[in-house]
Design a protein around this motif. Structure first.
Motif, PDB file in Angstrom:
ATOM      1  N   GLU A   1      18.507 -12.201  28.966  1.00 37.50           N
ATOM      2  CA  GLU A   1      19.527 -12.956  28.233  1.00 37.50           C
ATOM      3  C   GLU A   1      20.850 -12.198  28.254  1.00 37.50           C
ATOM      4  N   LYS A   2      21.900 -12.857  28.666  1.00 34.98           N
ATOM      5  CA  LYS A   2      23.229 -12.248  28.666  1.00 34.98           C
ATOM      6  C   LYS A   2      23.772 -12.246  27.247  1.00 34.98           C
ATOM      7  N   VAL A   3      23.992 -11.070  26.677  1.00 37.69           N
ATOM      8  CA  VAL A   3      24.455 -10.936  25.296  1.00 37.69           C
ATOM      9  C   VAL A   3      25.972 -10.789  25.250  1.00 37.69           C
ATOM     10  N   THR A   4      26.505  -9.887  26.082  1.00 46.85           N
ATOM     11  CA  THR A   4      27.945  -9.742  26.301  1.00 46.85           C
ATOM     12  C   THR A   4      28.119  -9.586  27.814  1.00 46.85           C
ATOM     13  N   PRO A   5      29.363  -9.539  28.300  1.00 47.04           N
ATOM     14  CA  PRO A   5      29.556  -9.373  29.748  1.00 47.04           C
ATOM     15  C   PRO A   5      28.890  -8.128  30.325  1.00 47.04           C
ATOM     16  N   ILE A   6      28.724  -7.065  29.518  1.00 51.14           N
ATOM     17  CA  ILE A   6      28.143  -5.823  30.038  1.00 51.14           C
ATOM     18  C   ILE A   6      26.843  -5.446  29.357  1.00 51.14           C
TER      19      ILE A   6
ATOM     20  N   ILE B   1      12.293   4.191  25.097  1.00 55.33           N
ATOM     21  CA  ILE B   1      11.471   4.121  26.313  1.00 55.33           C
ATOM     22  C   ILE B   1      12.294   4.621  27.492  1.00 55.33           C
ATOM     23  N   GLN B   2      11.650   5.311  28.421  1.00 57.65           N
ATOM     24  CA  GLN B   2      12.300   5.673  29.685  1.00 57.65           C
ATOM     25  C   GLN B   2      12.060   4.530  30.679  1.00 57.65           C
ATOM     26  N   ILE B   3      13.125   3.889  31.115  1.00 60.98           N
ATOM     27  CA  ILE B   3      13.039   2.798  32.080  1.00 60.98           C
ATOM     28  C   ILE B   3      13.507   3.318  33.440  1.00 60.98           C
ATOM     29  N   SER B   4      12.720   3.055  34.467  1.00 60.66           N
ATOM     30  CA  SER B   4      13.073   3.581  35.783  1.00 60.66           C
ATOM     31  C   SER B   4      12.995   2.511  36.868  1.00 60.66           C
ATOM     32  N   ILE B   5      13.749   2.771  37.924  1.00 58.81           N
ATOM     33  CA  ILE B   5      13.707   1.993  39.152  1.00 58.81           C
ATOM     34  C   ILE B   5      13.362   2.970  40.273  1.00 58.81           C
ATOM     35  N   PRO B   6      12.272   2.763  40.997  1.00 55.95           N
ATOM     36  CA  PRO B   6      11.892   3.694  42.059  1.00 55.95           C
ATOM     37  C   PRO B   6      13.031   3.942  43.047  1.00 55.95           C
ATOM     38  N   LYS B   7      13.231   5.196  43.391  1.00 58.08           N
ATOM     39  CA  LYS B   7      14.241   5.661  44.336  1.00 58.08           C
ATOM     40  C   LYS B   7      15.675   5.535  43.810  1.00 58.08           C
ATOM     41  N   VAL B   8      15.822   5.131  42.535  1.00 57.99           N
ATOM     42  CA  VAL B   8      17.154   5.013  41.934  1.00 57.99           C
ATOM     43  C   VAL B   8      17.316   6.004  40.784  1.00 57.99           C
ATOM     44  N   GLY B   9      16.370   5.982  39.835  1.00 55.08           N
ATOM     45  CA  GLY B   9      16.450   6.889  38.694  1.00 55.08           C
ATOM     46  C   GLY B   9      15.892   6.240  37.451  1.00 55.08           C
ATOM     47  N   GLU B  10      16.072   6.911  36.316  1.00 55.06           N
ATOM     48  CA  GLU B  10      15.599   6.364  35.055  1.00 55.06           C
ATOM     49  C   GLU B  10      16.606   6.630  33.954  1.00 55.06           C
ATOM     50  N   ALA B  11      16.473   5.862  32.849  1.00 57.41           N
ATOM     51  CA  ALA B  11      17.393   5.979  31.732  1.00 57.41           C
ATOM     52  C   ALA B  11      16.647   5.730  30.429  1.00 57.41           C
ATOM     53  N   PRO B  12      17.005   6.472  29.357  1.00 55.64           N
ATOM     54  CA  PRO B  12      16.380   6.242  28.055  1.00 55.64           C
ATOM     55  C   PRO B  12      17.037   5.045  27.372  1.00 55.64           C
ATOM     56  N   ILE B  13      16.234   4.096  26.907  1.00 50.16           N
ATOM     57  CA  ILE B  13      16.754   2.885  26.273  1.00 50.16           C
ATOM     58  C   ILE B  13      16.043   2.678  24.934  1.00 50.16           C
TER      59      ILE B  13
ATOM     60  N   ILE C   1      20.397  -3.517  27.206  1.00 48.60           N
ATOM     61  CA  ILE C   1      20.825  -2.593  28.256  1.00 48.60           C
ATOM     62  C   ILE C   1      22.284  -2.848  28.605  1.00 48.60           C
ATOM     63  N   ARG C   2      23.053  -1.774  28.583  1.00 41.27           N
ATOM     64  CA  ARG C   2      24.477  -1.845  28.938  1.00 41.27           C
ATOM     65  C   ARG C   2      24.661  -1.375  30.375  1.00 41.27           C
ATOM     66  N   LYS C   3      25.446  -2.111  31.123  1.00 44.23           N
ATOM     67  CA  LYS C   3      25.685  -1.798  32.531  1.00 44.23           C
ATOM     68  C   LYS C   3      26.735  -0.688  32.625  1.00 44.23           C
ATOM     69  N   VAL C   4      26.230   0.555  32.819  1.00 46.70           N
ATOM     70  CA  VAL C   4      27.146   1.697  32.807  1.00 46.70           C
ATOM     71  C   VAL C   4      26.912   2.689  33.943  1.00 46.70           C
ATOM     72  N   GLY C   5      25.957   2.444  34.828  1.00 46.61           N
ATOM     73  CA  GLY C   5      25.682   3.405  35.889  1.00 46.61           C
ATOM     74  C   GLY C   5      24.729   2.846  36.921  1.00 46.61           C
ATOM     75  N   LYS C   6      24.299   3.696  37.836  1.00 44.42           N
ATOM     76  CA  LYS C   6      23.512   3.211  38.970  1.00 44.42           C
ATOM     77  C   LYS C   6      22.152   2.656  38.555  1.00 44.42           C
ATOM     78  N   VAL C   7      21.518   3.263  37.544  1.00 41.34           N
ATOM     79  CA  VAL C   7      20.216   2.754  37.109  1.00 41.34           C
ATOM     80  C   VAL C   7      20.375   1.396  36.437  1.00 41.34           C
ATOM     81  N   THR C   8      21.309   1.310  35.488  1.00 34.23           N
ATOM     82  CA  THR C   8      21.492   0.040  34.786  1.00 34.23           C
ATOM     83  C   THR C   8      22.078  -1.023  35.714  1.00 34.23           C
ATOM     84  N   ASP C   9      22.889  -0.630  36.677  1.00 33.90           N
ATOM     85  CA  ASP C   9      23.389  -1.594  37.666  1.00 33.90           C
ATOM     86  C   ASP C   9      22.227  -2.250  38.402  1.00 33.90           C
ATOM     87  N   GLU C  10      21.241  -1.437  38.754  1.00 38.85           N
ATOM     88  CA  GLU C  10      20.083  -1.950  39.483  1.00 38.85           C
ATOM     89  C   GLU C  10      19.200  -2.812  38.569  1.00 38.85           C
TER      90      GLU C  10
END
Length: 266
Positions: free
Chosen positions: A16-21, A39-51, A67-76
């Motif tokens: 669900e889109k909450v705000t633009p980012i 929770i640590q959320i990860s994307i294989p070969k990209v990285g992980e982020a605490p959410i 989740i806020r779009k702020v870097g390579k993990v969240t972008d993915e």
């Protein structure tokens, strides 16, 4: 021997889109969790982020993440759709004790995305309103576009005294202008403050000055709870990225009582 760094694949149930980012992801999850954990959320070969956990339902088997779009993990992550997988490990950290707030006057002060980690508490007492003597909330945002959970605020107002503020002036009904610290002194409290508890979550500067305003009202540091995240990487106290002096935020936090947290708000 179990690998403590090994995540498990979990299906995305909805996006669900909450705000633009900032988007809300609902993911299958069957482990026991607690309000305030992460929770640590990860994307294989990209990285992980605490959410932070933005809500959960153990009976139905799902968990929410804002989740806020702020870097390579969240972008993915933002490229993912319902039916695809995210990799999760956790939950980690110490959360809020729901029992600590029962039969008391609860005030929640949240800034920006700080609403997400307290959302499970709000939902719990919204559904069990009789377990609190009173329930008030002050939520502050930068501007109207950055307000998250708009529909939730509309629903929460049916049972909770909710005040939404914007840093910039706004003339909309139900939304005030100014920082959250402006309205803490105006919050109606009982004459006997012994059964009052505050939860304050947001940017470090916001939490620092909000706690100071609460203390000016005569409450003790033991009646204030805060939650914050530093650069948590491993989540198991090994890497030291989140360490302040001798305290590992990922292990001992992210929820702290203010009499201890005061020295950690850097």
């Amino acid at each position: 021997m179990n690998n403590i760094y090994l995540p498990e694949a979990s299906e995305i149930l909805s996006v669900e889109k909450v705000t633009p980012i900032e988007w809300l992801f609902r993911v299958k999850f069957d482990k026991k969790v607690k309000s305030g954990q992460f929770i640590q959320i990860s994307i294989p070969k990209v990285g992980e982020a605490p959410i932070s956990i933005a809500n959960f339902n153990e009976r139905e088997g799902w968990i929410d993440f804002l989740i806020r779009k702020v870097g390579k993990v969240t972008d993915e992550i933002f490229n993912k759709q319902a039916g695809e997988k995210l990799f999760l490990r956790g939950p980690y950290g110490n959360g809020f004790s729901i029992e600590n707030f029962e039969n008391k006057h609860l005030v929640i002060v949240a800034g920006g995305s700080g609403v997400a980690p307290v959302r499970p508490i709000i939902e719990h007492f919204y559904e069990n309103r009789e377990k609190l003597k009173s329930f008030r909330m002050i939520a502050g945002f930068k501007d109207l576009e950055s307000v998250i959970f708009k529909d939730d605020f509309t629903r929460w107002r049916k049972k909770i005294d909710v005040l939404v503020t914007l840093d910039k002036a706004c003339s909309l009904e139900g939304i005030c202008d100014g920082l959250v610290t402006k309205y803490i002194p105006e919050t109606i409290l009982p004459a006997d403050l012994i059964d009052v508890e505050y939860i304050i979550v947001g940017p470090p500067v916001m939490m620092k000055f909000s706690c100071q305003e609460v203390l000016r009202r005569g409450l003790s540091k033991e009646q204030i709870w805060v939650s914050f995240e530093r650069k948590m990487s491993c989540a198991v106290g090994k890497c030291g990225h989140c360490k302040i002096d001798e305290t590992y935020i990922c292990l001992e936090g992210p929820v702290f009582r203010y009499d201890f947290a005061e020295k950690l708000l850097d």
